[in-house]
Design a protein around this motif. Structure first.
Motif, short mmCIF file in Angstrom:
data_model
loop_
_atom_site.label_atom_id
_atom_site.label_comp_id
_atom_site.label_asym_id
_atom_site.label_seq_id
_atom_site.Cartn_x
_atom_site.Cartn_y
_atom_site.Cartn_z
N PRO A 1 9.40 14.11 -5.15
CA PRO A 1 10.83 14.07 -5.30
C PRO A 1 11.32 13.02 -6.27
O PRO A 1 12.34 13.21 -6.92
CB PRO A 1 11.30 13.76 -3.86
CG PRO A 1 10.22 14.28 -2.99
CD PRO A 1 8.97 14.08 -3.75
N ALA A 2 10.60 11.88 -6.40
CA ALA A 2 11.08 10.79 -7.24
C ALA A 2 10.81 11.01 -8.70
O ALA A 2 11.20 10.23 -9.55
CB ALA A 2 10.44 9.48 -6.79
N THR A 3 10.09 12.07 -9.05
CA THR A 3 9.71 12.30 -10.44
C THR A 3 10.68 13.29 -11.08
O THR A 3 10.99 14.32 -10.51
CB THR A 3 8.29 12.87 -10.52
OG1 THR A 3 7.41 11.93 -9.93
CG2 THR A 3 7.88 13.10 -11.95
N ARG B 1 4.81 7.11 -13.54
CA ARG B 1 4.94 8.56 -13.72
C ARG B 1 3.99 9.35 -12.81
O ARG B 1 4.09 10.57 -12.73
CB ARG B 1 4.67 8.95 -15.17
CG ARG B 1 5.69 8.42 -16.17
CD ARG B 1 5.52 9.12 -17.50
NE ARG B 1 5.78 10.55 -17.37
CZ ARG B 1 5.28 11.49 -18.19
NH1 ARG B 1 4.46 11.14 -19.17
NH2 ARG B 1 5.58 12.75 -18.03
N LEU B 2 3.06 8.64 -12.17
CA LEU B 2 2.11 9.34 -11.32
C LEU B 2 2.81 10.01 -10.14
O LEU B 2 3.81 9.50 -9.62
CB LEU B 2 1.05 8.36 -10.79
CG LEU B 2 0.01 7.87 -11.78
CD1 LEU B 2 -0.90 6.85 -11.12
CD2 LEU B 2 -0.81 9.03 -12.33
N GLU B 3 2.27 11.11 -9.72
CA GLU B 3 2.80 11.85 -8.57
C GLU B 3 1.93 11.57 -7.36
O GLU B 3 0.72 11.36 -7.47
CB GLU B 3 2.82 13.34 -8.89
CG GLU B 3 3.69 13.66 -10.10
CD GLU B 3 3.37 15.03 -10.67
OE1 GLU B 3 2.45 15.68 -10.14
OE2 GLU B 3 4.03 15.42 -11.64
N GLY C 1 1.76 5.22 0.27
CA GLY C 1 1.44 6.07 -0.87
C GLY C 1 0.55 5.41 -1.89
O GLY C 1 0.60 4.20 -2.10
N ARG C 2 -0.29 6.23 -2.55
CA ARG C 2 -1.23 5.72 -3.55
C ARG C 2 -0.50 5.09 -4.72
O ARG C 2 -0.88 4.04 -5.23
CB ARG C 2 -2.10 6.86 -4.08
CG ARG C 2 -3.18 7.48 -3.21
CD ARG C 2 -3.00 7.62 -1.78
NE ARG C 2 -4.05 8.46 -1.20
CZ ARG C 2 -4.52 8.28 0.03
NH1 ARG C 2 -4.06 7.29 0.78
NH2 ARG C 2 -5.45 9.08 0.51
N ARG D 1 -3.98 15.55 -16.74
CA ARG D 1 -3.19 14.44 -17.26
C ARG D 1 -3.09 13.30 -16.25
O ARG D 1 -3.04 12.13 -16.62
CB ARG D 1 -1.79 14.94 -17.66
CG ARG D 1 -1.78 15.83 -18.89
CD ARG D 1 -0.38 16.25 -19.25
NE ARG D 1 0.43 15.10 -19.66
CZ ARG D 1 1.73 15.16 -19.91
NH1 ARG D 1 2.36 16.32 -19.78
NH2 ARG D 1 2.39 14.08 -20.28
N ILE D 2 -3.06 13.65 -14.97
CA ILE D 2 -3.05 12.63 -13.93
C ILE D 2 -4.36 11.84 -13.96
O ILE D 2 -4.38 10.62 -13.82
CB ILE D 2 -2.81 13.26 -12.56
CG1 ILE D 2 -1.35 13.73 -12.46
CG2 ILE D 2 -3.12 12.28 -11.43
CD1 ILE D 2 -1.06 14.59 -11.26
#
Length: 444
Positions: free
Chosen positions: A9-11, A216-218, A90-91, A20-21
């Motif tokens: 949600p925060a992205t 930017r990581l999810e 969270g990671r 890409r991750i």
């Protein structure tokens, strides 16, 4: 298999692909390892006379390396702290915290006064900021691996997880390159005066880049699923309790498996600067740095090759071979180094790198599968923290001290490599029956 994408949600904007991750996780690890390893190199090269000038050169070098080893004692604490954050909040949150801690402490080291201007405060502050670096790096590896592995397609977990190890290798190579370029550009006298500060201060730019990438990581889908089942977010209770009570066998196995690659990294790579500086004068610091740079390049290629075949050949089999290769190569490596020839030294490092590369390709996904999702960050972090504390900190420093006691014999260093190879084999043997998660490689 087509790559899946995940959003949080925060992205905002387009979601990142799993590939890409993995690359973003690799670059973040590169930044943190660069900061951590720059210190290790400079501890061997310049910190002795700058911060411990009142003792003999060799004792000063050991004292400087002792401040390097202090960080390994902090890594378990970092694994506990950031592991708790990573398993409950969270990671991504944990990785942002570890990188910010590393960045602040690294820049602070670059600004430190030396013993000549600050007296005893200089080494005291050096130790303090090195401890913060250890705390930060203790929370780095587990989170970076999980971000890559928990986003990866089932049959590519080893490949994507190896990107984190690739970041470690590239961080070592970048640290070697920066120190080599700066010392060559300004000359060794100027480098000893103030040039050594440049790599630390320049890391601020890398840290900013790393924070942007990490932001930017999810969040990983496996962690999100745990949250949905209310199994991961269990309040403020430390996840270490679960790991020590329910996964103690996996914790011991994982910690032991880290022994061979850590001893290679801190004996045959970074520790080589201290050894050759005093006992193999035919090899200059520049020679060793060039060797490190070339070895890092070869390691990067071999790591990708190893990861590509990890699931096909078996991850435990590759880790087992890393221990066997180190045992076989331990004495020949230092016979070559003691000869004083650059080509012989490079051969010793390159052959040894095969051991490290075999481990690199297999271990990230293997470590992730050792622990359940709810306590995985803490478990993975503690494994590498305990393994590096012994095989990367305590044992190499003790071996270097014995080198001085034996008049420069490299036998203690070779014996350390043999011992750590045996410890890795013991860890693989324990992991064989550690649980059903290890019955087959991921994706089989």
């Amino acid at each position: 298999m087509p790559e899946t994408t995940h959003t949080r949600p925060a992205t905002t904007g387009k979601p990142l692909s799993a590939a890409r991750i993995a690359v973003s996780s690799m670059l973040g690890t590169l930044v943190e390892i660069f900061d951590f390893i720059v210190y290790a190199f400079l501890a061997a090269l310049v910190f002795g006379p700058l911060f411990f000038p009142a003792v003999s050169p060799w004792i000063g070098t050991l004292a400087a390396l002792g401040t390097h080893a202090v960080a390994f004692g902090m890594r378990p604490l970092g694994a506990l702290l950031f592991g708790w954050i990573g398993d409950t909040r969270g990671r991504r949150t944990a990785l942002l915290g570890s990188m910010l801690t590393m960045g602040v402490s690294t820049v602070a080291i670059g600004l430190l006064p030396t013993f000549s201007s600050a007296g005893l405060w200089a080494p005291v502050l050096l130790v303090l900021f090195r401890m913060l670096q250890g705390l930060a790096v203790g929370g780095e590896w587990g989170g970076a691996v999980l971000v890559a592995v928990e986003h990866a397609p089932k049959r590519r977990r080893s490949l994507y997880g190896s990107f984190v190890q690739l970041g470690t290798v590239l961080g070592i190579g970048l640290a070697s390159a920066v120190i080599l370029v700066v010392s060559t550009a300004v000359g060794m006298d100027v480098f000893l005066s103030w040039g050594w500060r440049v790599p630390f201060l320049a890391s601020a730019l890398l840290v900013v880049l790393g924070l942007v990438l990490r932001n930017r990581l999810e969040e990983t889908p496996e962690f999100v699923a745990e949250l949905a089942k209310h199994e991961a977010n269990t309040g403020r209770r430390p996840k270490a309790r679960t790991v020590f009570r329910e996964n103690w066998r996996e914790l011991i196995a994982g910690s032991l498996m880290w022994s061979a690659p850590c001893s290679f990294l801190y004996v045959l790579m970074t520790g080589l600067l201290a050894y050759t500086k005093t006992y193999v004068p035919e090899l200059s610091g520049t020679d060793v740095q060039i060797g490190l740079l070339l070895t890092s390049a070869v390691l990067a290629v071999l790591t990708v090759v190893s990861a590509t075949y990890a699931d096909r050949w078996g991850r435990r089999r590759l880790v087992r071979w890393s221990g066997v290769l180190l045992i076989v190569w331990a004495f020949p490596a230092f016979w070559l180094i003691d000869s004083g020839g650059f080509g012989a030294m490079l051969l010793a490092m390159l052959v040894g790198s095969v051991c490290y590369a075999a481990f690199n390709g297999a271990v990230p996904s293997l470590m992730a599968d050792l622990f359940p999702v709810a306590s995985r960050y803490t478990g993975c972090g503690l494994c590498i923290a305990f393994g590096t504390a012994v095989a990367g900190g305590i044992v190499p420093i003790g071996a270097l001290a014995l080198v001085g006691e034996t008049g420069g014999s490299s036998v203690p260093l070779s014996l350390v490599l043999v011992l750590c190879g045996v410890m890795t084999l013991a860890g693989v043997a324990m992991a064989r029956d550690a649980g059903n998660r290890l019955a087959k490689p991921s994706g089989r």
